[in-house]
Design an enzyme around this catalytic site. Structure first.
Site, short mmCIF file in Angstrom:
data_model
loop_
_atom_site.label_atom_id
_atom_site.label_comp_id
_atom_site.label_asym_id
_atom_site.label_seq_id
_atom_site.Cartn_x
_atom_site.Cartn_y
_atom_site.Cartn_z
N GLY A 52 38.37 35.55 55.52
CA GLY A 52 37.55 36.70 55.21
C GLY A 52 36.14 36.64 55.75
CB VAL A 54 29.50 38.11 54.26
CG1 VAL A 54 29.42 39.62 54.44
CG2 VAL A 54 28.33 37.61 53.41
CG LEU A 102 40.71 37.01 41.81
CD1 LEU A 102 40.87 38.18 42.77
CD2 LEU A 102 41.84 37.03 40.77
CB CYS A 104 34.82 42.42 52.34
SG CYS A 104 34.90 41.77 50.65
#
Length: 224
Positions: free
Chosen positions: A79, A81, A158, A175
């Site tokens: 992913g 940031v 998560l 993101c």
């Protein structure tokens, strides 16, 4: 209790590590994953972090727009940031995927659906997006995820926004998406103790990941 206890693959240890520096937990996750073997029990680590921006493997610094005095850590999760800070509930997923016969896509689905289950229990409508992993409420992101798989075992996990200062999110492109809005449970009218959210989400994670024998490990104790 030693992590190499003689139990089946359906056993899951759940730990609450409290407030911990990001670097400390990241190193502990890597060490745990490197050392684990076929006898190692899977674990969930609940944690909060002091304010920190993290850049994943695909992270581009152009998405760090105005970080100010908040530290930035480039890490090995997938992913772009994101921001972590107090009032955000983070769970790190230390699971042997091969032993559980789980693919990465199946794991992502299980994590997202666990959050959906939790929010539905609070009568909050949610959505998921195929091109932007996470969980959204009213078009705003409330939960993010990023994972790393090494030799069939995953770590990272998560984050769920519970009751936090959301302003640092607007100093980045969350993101990697410019203009992405975020929200937390408090702004949705749910003022809940972090511990209650963690306990409830743990129950849904256990169910979605298919464990039948969860137990709680040492509280507020970093893994050695």
């Amino acid at each position: 209790m030693d992590k190499r206890i003689p139990v089946g693959a359906d056993t899951l240890r759940i730990r609450n590590l409290g407030l911990q520096d990001y670097d400390t937990v990241w190193q502990a996750m890597r060490d745990f994953t490197v050392r684990r073997d076929s006898a190692t029990v899977d674990e969930l680590w609940w944690v909060e972090h002091p304010p920190v921006f993290t850049l994943g493997l695909n992270g581009q610094e152009c998405h760090l727009r105005d970080v100010g005095d908040i530290p930035v850590v480039r890490c090995d999760r997938g992913g772009q940031v994101t921001y972590h800070g107090p009032g955000q509930s983070i769970v790190y997923i230390l699971v042997d995927l091969r032993r559980r016969a789980l693919g990465v896509r199946q794991l992502v689905d299980a994590l997202e659906l666990s959050v959906v289950d939790l929010l539905q229990s609070y009568e909050i409508e949610t959505e998921r997006r195929a091109n932007a992993p996470g969980v959204y409420v009213q078009g705003r992101k409330i939960a993010s995820l990023g994972l790393r798989v090494r030799k069939g075992c995953c770590y990272h996990g998560l984050s769920l926004n519970v009751a936090m200062d959301l302003s640092p999110f607007y100093r980045i492109d969350p993101c990697g998406y410019s203009g992405m809005e975020v929200i937390d449970l408090k702004r949705l009218g749910m003022e809940l103790p972090l511990a209650d959210v963690q306990q409830n989400l743990s129950r849904y994670l256990v169910r979605r990941l298919g464990y039948s024998a969860p137990f709680y490990g040492e509280e507020n104790r970093m893994i050695k």
